[in-house]
Design a protein around this motif. Structure first.
Motif, PDB file in Angstrom:
ATOM      1  N   ALA A 194     -65.485 -35.863 -50.438  1.00 12.84           N
ATOM      2  CA  ALA A 194     -66.715 -35.297 -49.896  1.00 12.84           C
ATOM      3  C   ALA A 194     -67.688 -36.481 -49.509  1.00 12.84           C
ATOM      4  CB  ALA A 194     -67.507 -34.677 -51.093  1.00 12.84           C
ATOM      5  N   SER A 195     -68.750 -36.232 -48.677  1.00  9.58           N
ATOM      6  CA  SER A 195     -69.518 -37.392 -48.294  1.00  9.58           C
ATOM      7  C   SER A 195     -70.521 -36.616 -47.706  1.00  9.58           C
ATOM      8  CB  SER A 195     -68.705 -38.075 -47.055  1.00  9.58           C
ATOM      9  OG  SER A 195     -69.564 -39.237 -46.599  1.00  9.58           O
ATOM     10  N   ASN A 196     -71.746 -37.521 -47.586  1.00  8.36           N
ATOM     11  CA  ASN A 196     -72.891 -37.137 -46.805  1.00  8.36           C
ATOM     12  C   ASN A 196     -72.920 -37.393 -45.441  1.00  8.36           C
ATOM     13  OD1 ASN A 196     -72.998 -39.883 -47.166  1.00  8.36           O
ATOM     14  ND2 ASN A 196     -74.980 -40.030 -47.756  1.00  8.36           N
ATOM     15  N   ASN A 197     -71.979 -37.929 -44.755  1.00 10.65           N
ATOM     16  CA  ASN A 197     -71.809 -38.356 -43.393  1.00 10.65           C
ATOM     17  C   ASN A 197     -70.720 -37.265 -42.854  1.00 10.65           C
ATOM     18  OD1 ASN A 197     -70.644 -39.987 -41.042  1.00 10.65           O
ATOM     19  ND2 ASN A 197     -72.632 -40.707 -41.447  1.00 10.65           N
ATOM     20  N   ARG A 198     -71.002 -36.782 -41.788  1.00 10.57           N
ATOM     21  CA  ARG A 198     -70.080 -35.721 -41.149  1.00 10.57           C
ATOM     22  C   ARG A 198     -68.902 -36.598 -40.330  1.00 10.57           C
ATOM     23  NH1 ARG A 198     -72.531 -30.620 -40.377  1.00 10.57           N
ATOM     24  NH2 ARG A 198     -74.705 -30.809 -41.409  1.00 10.57           N
ATOM     25  N   ASP A 199     -69.118 -37.772 -39.667  1.00 14.60           N
ATOM     26  CA  ASP A 199     -68.166 -38.469 -39.149  1.00 14.60           C
ATOM     27  C   ASP A 199     -67.197 -39.041 -40.235  1.00 14.60           C
ATOM     28  OD1 ASP A 199     -69.239 -38.396 -36.654  1.00 14.60           O
ATOM     29  OD2 ASP A 199     -70.709 -40.255 -36.860  1.00 14.60           O
ATOM     30  N   VAL A 200     -67.419 -39.381 -41.319  1.00 11.89           N
ATOM     31  CA  VAL A 200     -66.622 -39.782 -42.649  1.00 11.89           C
ATOM     32  C   VAL A 200     -65.530 -38.411 -42.831  1.00 11.89           C
ATOM     33  CG1 VAL A 200     -66.372 -40.388 -44.805  1.00 11.89           C
ATOM     34  CG2 VAL A 200     -67.970 -41.663 -43.318  1.00 11.89           C
ATOM     35  N   LEU A 201     -66.148 -37.306 -42.867  1.00  9.26           N
ATOM     36  CA  LEU A 201     -65.557 -36.152 -43.124  1.00  9.26           C
ATOM     37  C   LEU A 201     -64.575 -35.976 -42.216  1.00  9.26           C
ATOM     38  CD1 LEU A 201     -68.655 -33.689 -44.692  1.00  9.26           C
ATOM     39  CD2 LEU A 201     -66.497 -35.028 -46.024  1.00  9.26           C
ATOM     40  N   LYS A 202     -65.061 -35.913 -40.680  1.00  6.17           N
ATOM     41  CA  LYS A 202     -64.120 -35.678 -39.751  1.00  6.17           C
ATOM     42  C   LYS A 202     -62.797 -36.606 -39.689  1.00  6.17           C
ATOM     43  CE  LYS A 202     -67.842 -34.302 -36.749  1.00  6.17           C
ATOM     44  NZ  LYS A 202     -68.873 -35.064 -35.648  1.00  6.17           N
ATOM     45  N   SER A 203     -62.914 -37.852 -40.437  1.00  7.68           N
ATOM     46  CA  SER A 203     -61.848 -38.660 -40.539  1.00  7.68           C
ATOM     47  C   SER A 203     -60.816 -38.294 -41.381  1.00  7.68           C
ATOM     48  CB  SER A 203     -62.177 -40.021 -40.757  1.00  7.68           C
ATOM     49  OG  SER A 203     -62.655 -40.396 -41.851  1.00  7.68           O
ATOM     50  N   ILE A 204     -61.027 -37.377 -42.637  1.00  5.06           N
ATOM     51  CA  ILE A 204     -60.295 -37.008 -43.465  1.00  5.06           C
ATOM     52  C   ILE A 204     -59.509 -35.748 -43.188  1.00  5.06           C
ATOM     53  CG2 ILE A 204     -60.357 -36.399 -45.864  1.00  5.06           C
ATOM     54  CD1 ILE A 204     -62.822 -37.773 -46.146  1.00  5.06           C
ATOM     55  N   PRO A 205     -58.199 -35.442 -43.315  1.00  7.76           N
ATOM     56  CA  PRO A 205     -57.600 -34.479 -43.109  1.00  7.76           C
ATOM     57  C   PRO A 205     -58.111 -33.297 -44.001  1.00  7.76           C
ATOM     58  CG  PRO A 205     -55.975 -36.194 -43.671  1.00  7.76           C
ATOM     59  CD  PRO A 205     -57.219 -36.606 -43.677  1.00  7.76           C
ATOM     60  N   ILE A 206     -58.283 -31.984 -43.363  1.00  4.15           N
ATOM     61  CA  ILE A 206     -58.789 -31.116 -44.011  1.00  4.15           C
ATOM     62  C   ILE A 206     -58.244 -30.587 -45.254  1.00  4.15           C
ATOM     63  CG2 ILE A 206     -59.356 -28.271 -43.794  1.00  4.15           C
ATOM     64  CD1 ILE A 206     -59.232 -28.826 -40.833  1.00  4.15           C
ATOM     65  N   THR A 207     -57.087 -30.833 -45.662  1.00  7.59           N
ATOM     66  CA  THR A 207     -56.341 -30.567 -46.773  1.00  7.59           C
ATOM     67  C   THR A 207     -56.933 -31.687 -48.018  1.00  7.59           C
ATOM     68  OG1 THR A 207     -54.292 -31.800 -46.279  1.00  7.59           O
ATOM     69  CG2 THR A 207     -54.360 -29.419 -45.697  1.00  7.59           C
ATOM     70  N   GLU A 208     -57.398 -32.532 -47.635  1.00  4.98           N
ATOM     71  CA  GLU A 208     -57.841 -33.742 -48.432  1.00  4.98           C
ATOM     72  C   GLU A 208     -59.127 -33.604 -48.906  1.00  4.98           C
ATOM     73  OE1 GLU A 208     -55.007 -35.342 -49.985  1.00  4.98           O
ATOM     74  OE2 GLU A 208     -54.182 -33.621 -48.672  1.00  4.98           O
ATOM     75  N   ARG A 209     -60.108 -32.738 -48.223  1.00  2.38           N
ATOM     76  CA  ARG A 209     -61.530 -32.411 -48.290  1.00  2.38           C
ATOM     77  C   ARG A 209     -61.415 -31.813 -49.480  1.00  2.38           C
ATOM     78  NH1 ARG A 209     -63.238 -30.730 -42.207  1.00  2.38           N
ATOM     79  NH2 ARG A 209     -62.124 -32.596 -41.107  1.00  2.38           N
ATOM     80  N   ALA A 210     -62.816 -31.838 -50.098  1.00  2.30           N
ATOM     81  CA  ALA A 210     -63.091 -31.070 -51.135  1.00  2.30           C
ATOM     82  C   ALA A 210     -63.094 -29.494 -50.655  1.00  2.30           C
ATOM     83  CB  ALA A 210     -64.726 -31.159 -51.638  1.00  2.30           C
ATOM     84  N   SER A 211     -62.651 -28.547 -51.467  1.00  2.51           N
ATOM     85  CA  SER A 211     -62.773 -27.083 -51.192  1.00  2.51           C
ATOM     86  C   SER A 211     -63.984 -26.469 -50.316  1.00  2.51           C
ATOM     87  CB  SER A 211     -62.542 -26.441 -52.237  1.00  2.51           C
ATOM     88  OG  SER A 211     -63.152 -26.269 -53.081  1.00  2.51           O
ATOM     89  N   GLU A 212     -64.979 -26.959 -50.719  1.00  3.76           N
ATOM     90  CA  GLU A 212     -66.327 -26.484 -50.150  1.00  3.76           C
ATOM     91  C   GLU A 212     -66.515 -26.728 -48.822  1.00  3.76           C
ATOM     92  OE1 GLU A 212     -67.220 -27.787 -54.415  1.00  3.76           O
ATOM     93  OE2 GLU A 212     -66.090 -28.440 -52.596  1.00  3.76           O
ATOM     94  N   THR A 213     -66.005 -27.878 -48.000  1.00  2.00           N
ATOM     95  CA  THR A 213     -65.737 -28.380 -46.845  1.00  2.00           C
ATOM     96  C   THR A 213     -64.507 -27.926 -45.978  1.00  2.00           C
ATOM     97  OG1 THR A 213     -64.927 -30.805 -47.369  1.00  2.00           O
ATOM     98  CG2 THR A 213     -67.407 -30.052 -47.326  1.00  2.00           C
ATOM     99  N   GLN A 214     -63.581 -27.332 -46.597  1.00  2.51           N
ATOM    100  CA  GLN A 214     -62.413 -27.238 -45.955  1.00  2.51           C
ATOM    101  C   GLN A 214     -62.352 -26.337 -44.495  1.00  2.51           C
ATOM    102  OE1 GLN A 214     -59.045 -26.541 -48.583  1.00  2.51           O
ATOM    103  NE2 GLN A 214     -59.024 -28.608 -49.462  1.00  2.51           N
ATOM    104  N   GLY A 215     -63.138 -25.190 -44.919  1.00  4.56           N
ATOM    105  CA  GLY A 215     -63.358 -24.241 -43.946  1.00  4.56           C
ATOM    106  C   GLY A 215     -64.490 -24.275 -42.968  1.00  4.56           C
ATOM    107  N   LEU A 216     -65.380 -25.337 -43.177  1.00  2.00           N
ATOM    108  CA  LEU A 216     -66.545 -25.785 -42.343  1.00  2.00           C
ATOM    109  C   LEU A 216     -66.372 -26.220 -41.083  1.00  2.00           C
ATOM    110  CD1 LEU A 216     -69.400 -25.371 -43.960  1.00  2.00           C
ATOM    111  CD2 LEU A 216     -69.364 -27.977 -43.984  1.00  2.00           C
TER     112      LEU A 216
END
Length: 323
Positions: A194-216
């Motif tokens: 998880a991160s407070n920055n969207r660009d950081v989140l975009k760089s992470i594969p969806i499967t490795e993100r926190a569940s709250e952001t996987q379908g976001l």
């Protein structure tokens, strides 16, 4: 657990040889995660013995929780992650596995089978120390090649939860990549990022993100809140918040203690409010003889007034801007 190699059948040839110990076990259901975790009880007594008294906790390598939370917000780009099934990824030496036996009854109750753990488990005195030591050892082995990621693993993990803050998006992306690789080389999976920055989140594969952001939809939708070491982290506007999910308890000494103890506040952000509840608890201990007797009317009135303010906790937000 058997399919993943975390437990194995006890071979018939070794079923009655040497010293053994059998662990009772039960299931714990996590309503938010929708998962069942098997918990072994290493503190159950048999013939005045129990497993945990034979185990040593080892040196305390666990980082200070307050220190991690403070370092978490010294820089503007924040991130958090988790090691998947941390304890179960560390193996127990073969000669010690017979102390971790357990019985399993088939669903139709027709057969009882013997198994033993091959991996460390929750609830044993020594295993947190073993896992934390191994994680630090892994970081040390990679300190010359990846100093930033190694320092993150060494200083900013609280058991299996990692929190960090860096100065820029490129630094965050590099830190995630390096730390993930270090862990992967040891068969440890870093995930739930998880991160407070969207660009950081975009760089992470969806499967490795926190569940709250996987379908976001990171381009359009608001970032969700994330539970971080017991604190509610509202990532979209970067604030710590509090929720009131306390269970109802009777107006007794035991009930008052239970409610006050349920409010988790490791940084002391709610101290002015919590102190009032603790003072009411102190009065209840002085004026009520038994733990389960109703407290006097004047204390009940003050207690009900204090409890009525609990819902207002969710309106409090603490900005966690970098210093």
């Amino acid at each position: 657990m058997i399919d993943n190699g975390h437990a194995e059948p006890v071979a018939e040839s070794t079923a009655e040889t040497g010293q053994v110990w059998y662990l009772p076990h039960f299931s714990v259901y996590h309503p938010k995660k929708g998962k069942i975790r098997v918990v072994f009880d290493a503190s159950v007594h048999f013939q005045n013995k129990y497993l945990n008294e034979e185990l040593l906790p080892g040196q305390d390598h666990i980082n200070s929780l307050v220190g991690i939370l403070l370092r978490f917000r010294t820089k503007p780009i924040a991130l958090s992650c988790d090691i998947q099934k941390m304890f179960l990824n560390f193996k127990v030496t073969t000669e010690h596995r017979d102390y971790l036996r357990f019985l399993w009854v088939n669903p139709n109750l027709s057969e009882v089978k013997e198994y033993r753990m091959t991996a460390h488990l929750f609830g044993a005195t020594s295993f947190p120390g073993v896992a934390t030591f191994a994680l630090r050892k892994l970081a040390t082995q990679n300190s010359s090649k990846n100093p930033e990621a190694s320092a993150f693993i060494t200083k900013n993990f609280y058991v299996d939860d990692g929190l960090a803050s860096v100065a820029s998006v490129p630094e965050a992306i590099k830190l995630i990549g390096d730390a993930t690789k270090i862990c992967a080389d040891a068969n440890l999976r870093l995930h739930k990022f998880a991160s407070n920055n969207r660009d950081v989140l975009k760089s992470i594969p969806i499967t490795e993100r926190a569940s709250e952001t996987q379908g976001l939809d990171l381009y359009k939708e608001k970032l969700p809140a994330k539970r971080t070491l017991g604190l509610e982290w509202r990532t979209d506007d970067d604030c710590f918040t509090f929720s009131n999910n306390l269970t109802k308890k009777p107006n007794t000494r035991r009930g008052i203690l239970s409610v006050v103890s349920q409010i988790y506040d490791p940084l002391g952000l709610l101290t002015p409010f919590l102190l009032q509840g603790k003072m009411i608890m102190q009065r209840a201990c002085k004026e009520s003889e038994k733990w389960d007797d109703d407290v006097p009317e004047d204390i009940t009135n003050d207690w009900n007034r204090w409890k009525s303010q609990l819902d207002e906790l969710q309106d409090i937000s603490i900005p966690v801007l970098p210093v």
